[in-house]
Design an enzyme around this catalytic site. Sequence first.
Site, short mmCIF file in Angstrom:
data_model
loop_
_atom_site.label_atom_id
_atom_site.label_comp_id
_atom_site.label_asym_id
_atom_site.label_seq_id
_atom_site.Cartn_x
_atom_site.Cartn_y
_atom_site.Cartn_z
N SER A 1 0.88 -1.06 0.07
CA SER A 1 -0.27 -0.02 0.11
C SER A 1 0.89 0.98 0.16
CB SER A 1 -1.28 0.27 0.99
OG SER A 1 0.03 -0.20 2.06
N LYS A 2 -0.06 2.61 0.43
CA LYS A 2 0.96 3.46 0.35
C LYS A 2 1.71 3.12 1.08
CE LYS A 2 -1.49 6.71 -3.18
NZ LYS A 2 -3.13 6.53 -2.85
N ARG A 3 1.96 3.47 2.39
CA ARG A 3 2.75 2.89 3.44
C ARG A 3 3.91 2.56 2.93
NH1 ARG A 3 1.85 -0.95 6.49
NH2 ARG A 3 0.18 -1.83 5.21
N GLY B 1 5.69 3.59 0.70
CA GLY B 1 5.99 4.41 -0.31
C GLY B 1 5.42 4.15 -1.92
#
Length: 506
Positions: A251-253, A255
Site C-alpha cells: 500500500s502507500k505506506r 512508498g
Amino acid sequence: MPNRLRFAPSPTGELHVGNARTAVFNWLFAKKYGGTLVIRIEDTDRARSDRRFEDLICRNLKWLGLDWQEGPDCGGPFGPYRQSSRTAIYARHAESLLEKGSAYRCFCSEEELGRQAREARRAGVTRECPRSCRKFSAREVAQRLKDSQPPVIRLRVRSGKVVFQDLVHGEMTFDSAVVGDPILVRSNGMPTYNYAAVVDDGLMKISHVVRGDDHLSNTPRQVLIYEALGWPLPVFAHLSTILGPDRTRLSKRHGATSLQHFRDRGVLPEALLNYLTLLGWAPAEGQNEILSPEELVASFDIERVSKSSAVFDAQKLYFFNRHYLKECDSSRAVEWAVVHLRQEGLLQEVDSEVRQWIGLVVEAFLPGLDHLSQISQEAPQLWSFEAEEAVQDEGVRQVLSLPGAARVVDELRNRISHEERDLVGEWPSIVQSVKAASGQRGRKLFHPIRVALTGRDSGPELDKLVPIFEGGSQLELPHPIKDCRARINEFHSAMLSRGLIPSCSH
Ligand code: GLU
C-alpha cells in the site's frame, strides 16, 4: 470457445503495480494462448471516477508495452466499454431477472441495513438483510413502489453449494449461505460491481477472468449471478496478493507504488514488465529471470502461476532496470538526460555538439545507476567543483591521508601544467608517468588522482571523466564546466595552503 481476456480498471486513481501486474498477466495469457484482450472501464462510482485517470491508466499500459484489441479507445464489437455508458443494459437484464423471479425488489433501507451490519460487525458477527422482502406478492410490491423509498434489486440466492474452477486455486466450493442476497442494482439505479462485472463479462464473451485474489470472495456471488442469467461460467484465475517487504499488503505506506512514479524515475518499461511478471510467476527451473517481452510470452505458462503472495521489492526492480539500462540504446538515456538537465537549468541550447557530449556523460554515469532520474542527481557534480570545499570533505581527507597521496597529486600537477598537452589523448601516458614518479599504484594511485580531478572520493571511471571535463569546458553552457587543468591546479593550491603538500617539494 475463443480465448477472451479482460482488464477492468476502476479509474479512481493512478495505475499501481498490483493492478498493472493483473493487466500484464491478462496480456501474457492472450498473447501466449492466442486471444483477444479487452479493456473495460469500471466507472460506476461516478463520484470517484475521473476520465483523467482512465487516460493515464491506458497511457501507462501502452508505455509498458501492452496492447489490446477492444476498449474505450479503439471500440470493438461488444461496446460500449465504459460501464457508465451501459446502465440501460444492466437495467434490461435486471428487469428480466425480476420477471423470472431470480431477483426481487427489496425495500429495506440501505442506510438502516448498513447501520445494522456495522453494529453486528462490531459485535463480531455478520448480519445480512433478513430477506423479508422476498415474499412480497406483486400487489404488495406495486403498493410499496408507490409508498416507499425506491427499492434495491437483490438476487434471490438459492441454497446449496457454489462451485467454480480457478486456474490458480483449483476447484473452489462455497456455501451459498455465506453470501446473503447480494444487491444487483442500487436504489439510485446504479449497478453494483458484482452485477455489472458479470453482465459485462457475459455479454463480452469473456472466457477467462484473471484478476487479483482480493476478488476471490466476490466470485461466489458472481457465479450465482451467472447462474441466474443462465450464462456459462468463465474460467477464473485469481492472482496472489502483492505484499510490501514487511509482508503486509502493498500500500502507500510502503512508498510510491504507482506505475507513473517508476516511469518518472526513469525505470525502463521492459524492466518493469519483466519484474511484474515475476510477481507470482516463475520461469521453468534453470531458466534466467531476465526475459525480454518476447521471451516472457514464449515462456509464460498459467500453470506456473503461484498461489502464495509475492513481495514487491523496489530494489529488485532496480536490479532489473540496471540490466536493461546497460542494454538499452543510449539515445533513450541521452534524451532523458537532456530533458532533466534542462529542467535543472544546467543545459539550454542543445545542438549536436552538446548532445554528443551528453552521450559521454550518460556513458560514464549509466553503469552506476538504478534508474535514469539519478542522472539529474549525479551529473550536476560535473559543474560543482570547489577545491577549497573538497579538501575538507571527510572522504577526500581519508584519500589524502593515504601514504604517498600528496606526492601523486603533486606529480599529476607537474605533468598537466604544459598548456599544449592534449589531456584527453595523453591521459593514459600521464597516469603512467605519475605512477612511475610516485611509485604508487592501484587505489593509492587512482584515488588521489580522482579526488584532485573531481573533488570526490567516488564516481565514474576517470578515463571517461577526462574527455567530459575537457569537452564540457569548450561548450557554451549556462554554467561553465572547469577543465582538468583548472581542477587539478585548484586542488593542488588548496592542498598547499592547508599544508597538505609539503612546500619544500616546490
Ligand atoms: N474494477 C475492479 C478492480 O479494479 C475489477 C475487478 C475485476 O477484475 O473483476 O478491482
